[in-house]
Write an enzyme that holds these catalytic residues in place. Structure first.
Site, PDB file in Angstrom:
ATOM      1  N   HIS A  67       0.828  -1.210   0.000  1.00 23.43           N
ATOM      2  CA  HIS A  67       0.000   0.000   0.000  1.00 23.43           C
ATOM      3  C   HIS A  67       0.867   1.267   0.000  1.00 23.43           C
ATOM      4  O   HIS A  67       0.622   2.214  -0.748  1.00 23.43           O
ATOM      5  CB  HIS A  67      -0.916  -0.058   1.235  1.00 23.43           C
ATOM      6  CG  HIS A  67      -1.881   1.075   1.345  1.00 23.43           C
ATOM      7  ND1 HIS A  67      -2.548   1.334   2.515  1.00 23.43           N
ATOM      8  CD2 HIS A  67      -2.299   2.021   0.457  1.00 23.43           C
ATOM      9  CE1 HIS A  67      -3.331   2.392   2.337  1.00 23.43           C
ATOM     10  NE2 HIS A  67      -3.202   2.826   1.107  1.00 23.43           N
ATOM     11  N   GLU A  70       2.343   1.723  -3.323  1.00 22.27           N
ATOM     12  CA  GLU A  70       1.319   2.222  -4.263  1.00 22.27           C
ATOM     13  C   GLU A  70       1.252   3.754  -4.199  1.00 22.27           C
ATOM     14  O   GLU A  70       1.230   4.433  -5.222  1.00 22.27           O
ATOM     15  CB  GLU A  70      -0.048   1.608  -3.932  1.00 22.27           C
ATOM     16  CG  GLU A  70      -1.204   2.137  -4.773  1.00 22.27           C
ATOM     17  CD  GLU A  70      -2.388   2.542  -3.917  1.00 22.27           C
ATOM     18  OE1 GLU A  70      -2.925   1.695  -3.175  1.00 22.27           O
ATOM     19  OE2 GLU A  70      -2.771   3.721  -3.982  1.00 22.27           O
ATOM     20  N   HIS A  71       1.263   4.305  -2.993  1.00 20.25           N
ATOM     21  CA  HIS A  71       1.269   5.765  -2.837  1.00 20.25           C
ATOM     22  C   HIS A  71       2.593   6.352  -3.346  1.00 20.25           C
ATOM     23  O   HIS A  71       2.598   7.366  -4.027  1.00 20.25           O
ATOM     24  CB  HIS A  71       1.149   6.138  -1.361  1.00 20.25           C
ATOM     25  CG  HIS A  71      -0.241   6.077  -0.816  1.00 20.25           C
ATOM     26  ND1 HIS A  71      -0.859   7.180  -0.284  1.00 20.25           N
ATOM     27  CD2 HIS A  71      -1.131   5.054  -0.716  1.00 20.25           C
ATOM     28  CE1 HIS A  71      -2.075   6.842   0.144  1.00 20.25           C
ATOM     29  NE2 HIS A  71      -2.256   5.560  -0.103  1.00 20.25           N
ATOM     30  N   GLU A 145       4.867   9.062   2.969  1.00 26.84           N
ATOM     31  CA  GLU A 145       3.722   8.213   2.625  1.00 26.84           C
ATOM     32  C   GLU A 145       3.509   7.076   3.622  1.00 26.84           C
ATOM     33  O   GLU A 145       2.389   6.614   3.794  1.00 26.84           O
ATOM     34  CB  GLU A 145       3.895   7.638   1.216  1.00 26.84           C
ATOM     35  CG  GLU A 145       3.969   8.698   0.126  1.00 26.84           C
ATOM     36  CD  GLU A 145       2.732   9.595   0.066  1.00 26.84           C
ATOM     37  OE1 GLU A 145       1.614   9.092   0.298  1.00 26.84           O
ATOM     38  OE2 GLU A 145       2.901  10.798  -0.195  1.00 26.84           O
ATOM     39  N   GLU A 167      -4.162   6.904   7.297  1.00 29.56           N
ATOM     40  CA  GLU A 167      -5.273   6.298   6.561  1.00 29.56           C
ATOM     41  C   GLU A 167      -5.692   4.979   7.224  1.00 29.56           C
ATOM     42  O   GLU A 167      -6.886   4.721   7.434  1.00 29.56           O
ATOM     43  CB  GLU A 167      -4.836   6.056   5.110  1.00 29.56           C
ATOM     44  CG  GLU A 167      -5.950   5.564   4.186  1.00 29.56           C
ATOM     45  CD  GLU A 167      -5.416   5.181   2.798  1.00 29.56           C
ATOM     46  OE1 GLU A 167      -4.478   5.844   2.304  1.00 29.56           O
ATOM     47  OE2 GLU A 167      -5.929   4.209   2.227  1.00 29.56           O
TER      48      GLU A 167
HETATM   49 ZN   LIG Z   1      -4.037   4.640   0.488  1.00 26.94          ZN
END
Ligand SMILES: [Zn+2]
Length: 225
Positions: A67, A70-71, A145, A167
């Site tokens: 994840h 991905e960012h 991130e 998040e």
């Molecule tokens: Zn995310």
């Protein structure tokens, strides 16, 4: 345009061909001879052109490395050395869809546009991002991130911060998410599905720059796409 089985087109060999009635599309499974990349091409009359590059990214812990990556790949690349190319594209492109998603075992980078030139540009930015991100030369990407230490006042307690960290703290504030997390652990032990690909807030700060780079080197290659 009809393509022939086992013939070469721009470096790709056609491996399978079929007409899919439900979506009125000619489907071709192609293989890039040089890199081993596989490509599924759906040809039809829809003027909304869509492209996605996806990688098999099974997690091996709860640090959320898939994840966070991905960012992070969308935070500047070899050709597009901006802080946030993704944000610029959202604002300035004629895209009809633009996103990136982490699944329990794969990561996808889809773009779409009705404009041919815009479509080519979007593909170029995304392909440069996934294969040549600046994460190796800029260690602040992981900190921004993923996670970093945070302190506002010298007397404050040290805390964690980071885009994905925050998040996932939000995600795990729901009882449903916790139940889901524990259920997956119980149902699929010793498999990638027992891990939270998004990252568990308790485990995210265990992610190191080395493991982060290793995950990209291991999975973000054409033959794994
Ligand atoms: Zn995310």
């Amino acid at each position: 345009m009809k393509l022939d089985i086992n013939k070469q087109y721009s470096g790709f060999v056609i491996r399978q061909a079929a007409y899919i009635d439900e979506i009125q599309s000619e489907a071709y499974v192609m293989e890039h001879t040089y890199s081993g990349a596989r490509l599924l091409y759906l040809g039809n009359n829809d003027d909304n052109k869509v492209f996605s590059i996806s990688f098999r990214t099974p997690p091996y812990d709860d640090t959320g490395v898939a994840h966070i990556l991905e960012h992070s790949v969308l935070c500047g690349s070899r050709k597009y050395r901006l802080k946030e190319p993704f944000v610029e594209l959202v604002k300035g492109s004629m895209n009809t869809f633009l996103n990136a998603m982490t699944y329990p075992d794969k990561t996808m980078y889809p773009v779409a546009s009705r404009n041919a030139k815009d479509f080519q540009n979007l593909m170029d930015v995304y392909l440069d991002a996934v294969f040549y991100p600046l994460i190796y030369e800029n260690p602040y990407t992981l900190r921004q991130e993923g996670w970093h230490y945070n302190i506002e006042e010298p007397t404050d307690a040290l805390s964690y911060n980071g885009v994905v960290y925050n998040e996932m703290k939000g995600v795990f504030s729901s009882a449903d998410a916790l139940l889901d997390y524990e259920a997956m652990k119980a149902l699929f032990p010793d498999t990638p599905y027992s891990f939270e690909s998004g990252g568990h807030p308790d485990a995210i700060p265990e992610l190191t720059q080395e493991a982060f780079e290793h995950f990209h080197t291991t999975y973000y290659s054409p033959e794994n796409s």
